[in-house]
Design a protein around this motif. Structure first.
Motif, PDB file in Angstrom:
ATOM      1  N   LYS A  57       0.847  -1.191   0.000  1.00 59.10           N
ATOM      2  CA  LYS A  57       0.000   0.000   0.000  1.00 59.10           C
ATOM      3  C   LYS A  57       0.887   1.247   0.000  1.00 59.10           C
ATOM      4  CE  LYS A  57      -3.447   2.407   2.727  1.00 59.10           C
ATOM      5  NZ  LYS A  57      -4.150   2.476   4.011  1.00 59.10           N
ATOM      6  N   ALA A  58       0.558   2.202  -0.866  1.00 60.27           N
ATOM      7  CA  ALA A  58       1.313   3.460  -0.915  1.00 60.27           C
ATOM      8  C   ALA A  58       0.917   4.326   0.283  1.00 60.27           C
ATOM      9  CB  ALA A  58       1.049   4.194  -2.216  1.00 60.27           C
ATOM     10  N   GLY A  60       2.032   8.061   1.853  1.00 56.18           N
ATOM     11  CA  GLY A  60       2.818   9.261   1.573  1.00 56.18           C
ATOM     12  C   GLY A  60       3.483   9.205   0.215  1.00 56.18           C
ATOM     13  N   GLY A  61       2.867   8.496  -0.723  1.00 51.76           N
ATOM     14  CA  GLY A  61       3.392   8.396  -2.078  1.00 51.76           C
ATOM     15  C   GLY A  61       4.463   7.345  -2.273  1.00 51.76           C
ATOM     16  N   THR A  62       4.753   6.546  -1.233  1.00 51.27           N
ATOM     17  CA  THR A  62       5.808   5.530  -1.315  1.00 51.27           C
ATOM     18  C   THR A  62       5.248   4.171  -0.954  1.00 51.27           C
ATOM     19  OG1 THR A  62       7.449   7.182  -0.676  1.00 51.27           O
ATOM     20  CG2 THR A  62       8.099   4.889  -0.434  1.00 51.27           C
ATOM     21  N   ARG A  63       5.702   3.149  -1.653  1.00 53.88           N
ATOM     22  CA  ARG A  63       5.260   1.787  -1.349  1.00 53.88           C
ATOM     23  C   ARG A  63       6.453   0.834  -1.343  1.00 53.88           C
ATOM     24  NH1 ARG A  63       0.910   0.636  -4.581  1.00 53.88           N
ATOM     25  NH2 ARG A  63       1.233   2.141  -6.203  1.00 53.88           N
ATOM     26  N   LEU A  64       6.339  -0.203  -0.512  1.00 52.42           N
ATOM     27  CA  LEU A  64       7.285  -1.315  -0.488  1.00 52.42           C
ATOM     28  C   LEU A  64       6.562  -2.542  -1.032  1.00 52.42           C
ATOM     29  CD1 LEU A  64       8.732  -1.082   3.142  1.00 52.42           C
ATOM     30  CD2 LEU A  64       9.726  -0.151   1.046  1.00 52.42           C
ATOM     31  N   THR A  65       7.265  -3.322  -1.817  1.00 53.28           N
ATOM     32  CA  THR A  65       6.700  -4.560  -2.350  1.00 53.28           C
ATOM     33  C   THR A  65       7.780  -5.627  -2.315  1.00 53.28           C
ATOM     34  OG1 THR A  65       5.199  -3.354  -3.811  1.00 53.28           O
ATOM     35  CG2 THR A  65       5.632  -5.656  -4.382  1.00 53.28           C
ATOM     36  N   GLU A  89       4.658   9.421  -6.498  1.00 51.73           N
ATOM     37  CA  GLU A  89       4.335  10.828  -6.738  1.00 51.73           C
ATOM     38  C   GLU A  89       5.618  11.620  -6.947  1.00 51.73           C
ATOM     39  OE1 GLU A  89       3.890  12.411  -2.154  1.00 51.73           O
ATOM     40  OE2 GLU A  89       2.101  11.695  -3.172  1.00 51.73           O
ATOM     41  N   PRO A  90       5.548  12.707  -7.707  1.00 52.40           N
ATOM     42  CA  PRO A  90       6.746  13.523  -7.959  1.00 52.40           C
ATOM     43  C   PRO A  90       7.178  14.299  -6.724  1.00 52.40           C
ATOM     44  CG  PRO A  90       4.813  14.465  -9.050  1.00 52.40           C
ATOM     45  CD  PRO A  90       4.369  13.176  -8.416  1.00 52.40           C
ATOM     46  N   GLY A  91       8.424  14.762  -6.780  1.00 53.78           N
ATOM     47  CA  GLY A  91       8.927  15.630  -5.723  1.00 53.78           C
ATOM     48  C   GLY A  91       9.769  14.938  -4.670  1.00 53.78           C
ATOM     49  N   VAL A 126      21.245   9.322  -7.379  1.00 55.07           N
ATOM     50  CA  VAL A 126      19.951   9.743  -6.851  1.00 55.07           C
ATOM     51  C   VAL A 126      19.045  10.020  -8.049  1.00 55.07           C
ATOM     52  CG1 VAL A 126      18.720  11.475  -5.498  1.00 55.07           C
ATOM     53  CG2 VAL A 126      21.032  10.757  -4.814  1.00 55.07           C
ATOM     54  N   LEU A 127      17.828   9.451  -8.022  1.00 52.35           N
ATOM     55  CA  LEU A 127      16.861   9.686  -9.091  1.00 52.35           C
ATOM     56  C   LEU A 127      15.650  10.416  -8.534  1.00 52.35           C
ATOM     57  CD1 LEU A 127      16.842   6.194 -10.878  1.00 52.35           C
ATOM     58  CD2 LEU A 127      18.118   8.244 -11.539  1.00 52.35           C
ATOM     59  N   ASP A 128      15.030  11.232  -9.378  1.00 53.08           N
ATOM     60  CA  ASP A 128      13.798  11.899  -8.990  1.00 53.08           C
ATOM     61  C   ASP A 128      12.625  10.954  -9.149  1.00 53.08           C
ATOM     62  OD1 ASP A 128      15.035  14.357  -8.408  1.00 53.08           O
ATOM     63  OD2 ASP A 128      14.977  14.966 -10.515  1.00 53.08           O
ATOM     64  N   SER A 129      11.574  11.221  -8.379  1.00 54.72           N
ATOM     65  CA  SER A 129      10.353  10.426  -8.482  1.00 54.72           C
ATOM     66  C   SER A 129       9.405  11.108  -9.475  1.00 54.72           C
ATOM     67  CB  SER A 129       9.706  10.295  -7.113  1.00 54.72           C
ATOM     68  OG  SER A 129       9.290  11.562  -6.648  1.00 54.72           O
TER      69      SER A 129
END
Length: 170
Positions: A57-58, A60-65, A89-91, A126-129
């Motif tokens: 489940k995402a 705050g815009g982040t998910r673990l799988t 999500e971006p940012g 480092v990559l952007d989302s």
């Protein structure tokens, strides 16, 4: 500072899968002090992530799988777990160099890795989302008896999906 080998691997981090739009950075594993390409079966499992129906489940815009090749294994057969962190999500920024050690993995509610990561300094790509980070150690387990087991991964306030495994007679 990145080595020239790291820079070559980092260059692959910008490839996008035309089907999903998700970056495919490759998948790596440790062999002693070396970082090498992951096993072909592990790469196949990791590449299945964009189409996976059972993702964490995402929050705050982040998910673990977490992913495994299958849900049914024989007694003492190796179960390899692929770990994916996705920021939808971006940012945000993803720290994608690795493979990074796994913390917060549980089998049947019991911790099987350290529960929290120590403080570290990160000096890598480092990559952007939005983006996906596949660069975590692949964990491996085997079960000596038949039965069912549940595996999940949690770090911070995030919890992955739960893999439900059935272990059957050889």
């Amino acid at each position: 500072m990145q080595s020239s080998e790291d820079e070559g691997k980092a260059g692959r981090a910008t490839e996008r899968s035309p089907e999903s739009g998700i970056h495919w950075p490759g998948l790596y594993m440790r062999r002693g002090d070396e970082i090498i390409d992951a096993l072909p079966d592990d790469i196949e499992v990791a590449k299945s992530y964009p189409a996976a129906e059972d993702k964490g489940k995402a929050v705050g815009g982040t998910r673990l799988t977490i992913l495994a090749k299958k849900n049914r294994y024989r007694v003492n057969e190796e179960v390899r777990i692929i770990h994916v962190l996705e920021v939808v999500e971006p940012g945000h920024r993803l720290f994608v160099m690795g493979p990074k050690p796994i913390y917060g993995e549980y089998i049947d509610g019991n911790p099987v890795t350290p529960e929290e990561a120590p403080e570290t300094v990160y000096d890598g790509l480092v990559l952007d989302s939005p983006n996906v980070d596949y660069n975590y150690d692949i964990t491996s387990y085997s079960f000596p008896e038949t039965g069912r087991h549940r595996i999940h991964w949690q770090i911070g306030g995030l919890r992955s999906n739960t893999l439900e495994l059935e272990i059957v007679a050889a």
